[in-house]
Design a protein around this motif. Structure first.
Motif, PDB file in Angstrom:
ATOM      1  N   SER A  23       0.865  -1.180   0.000  1.00 31.80           N
ATOM      2  CA  SER A  23       0.000   0.000   0.000  1.00 31.80           C
ATOM      3  C   SER A  23       0.903   1.231   0.000  1.00 31.80           C
ATOM      4  CB  SER A  23      -0.901  -0.022   1.225  1.00 31.80           C
ATOM      5  OG  SER A  23      -1.746   1.092   1.208  1.00 31.80           O
TER       6      SER A  23
ATOM      7  N   LYS B 108       0.087   5.378   1.279  1.00 31.54           N
ATOM      8  CA  LYS B 108      -1.007   5.542   2.238  1.00 31.54           C
ATOM      9  C   LYS B 108      -0.510   5.796   3.665  1.00 31.54           C
ATOM     10  CE  LYS B 108      -4.843   3.318  -0.095  1.00 31.54           C
ATOM     11  NZ  LYS B 108      -5.853   2.261  -0.008  1.00 31.54           N
TER      12      LYS B 108
ATOM     13  N   GLU C 139      -7.731   6.087   3.760  1.00 33.86           N
ATOM     14  CA  GLU C 139      -8.047   4.658   3.599  1.00 33.86           C
ATOM     15  C   GLU C 139      -9.038   4.398   2.471  1.00 33.86           C
ATOM     16  OE1 GLU C 139      -6.433   2.106   4.845  1.00 33.86           O
ATOM     17  OE2 GLU C 139      -5.136   3.575   5.815  1.00 33.86           O
TER      18      GLU C 139
ATOM     19  N   ASN D 124      -5.674   1.717  -4.285  1.00 33.53           N
ATOM     20  CA  ASN D 124      -4.279   1.303  -4.266  1.00 33.53           C
ATOM     21  C   ASN D 124      -3.605   1.701  -5.578  1.00 33.53           C
ATOM     22  OD1 ASN D 124      -4.321   0.116  -1.714  1.00 33.53           O
ATOM     23  ND2 ASN D 124      -5.148  -1.771  -2.538  1.00 33.53           N
TER      24      ASN D 124
END
Length: 85
Positions: free
Chosen positions: A18, A21, A35, A39
């Motif tokens: 990820s 992030k 969130e 991706n």
């Protein structure tokens, strides 16, 4: 082809991680929003020069071939590798 193997490894690594992030969460203090972000994915185009003489190769040709392969990869969906000759 070695370039395809490397490209597939890159795609595999991207799917497992990820990217960005955690840093975005740290910087923004808005974890709930971060969130929800998708991706990171990519498609990769590779120009295959096999069979071409070195004298006939040039940057413009290589970029056009790789760009063409990239557009084919993108049109087929996320996370693709395509090679053109």
């Amino acid at each position: 082809m070695q370039a395809k193997i490397v490209a597939q490894r890159i795609l595999s690594s991207l799917q497992k991680r990820s990217f960005l992030k955690p840093l975005l969460c740290e910087w923004s203090n808005k974890n709930a929003i971060v969130e929800t972000l998708p991706n990171l994915t990519c498609s990769i185009g590779i120009a295959d020069c096999n069979g071409m003489s070195y004298e006939n190769l040039n940057e413009e040709w290589l970029l056009k071939q790789a760009d063409s392969a990239l557009y084919v990869a993108k049109s087929e969906g996320k996370g693709r590798v395509k090679i053109t000759c």
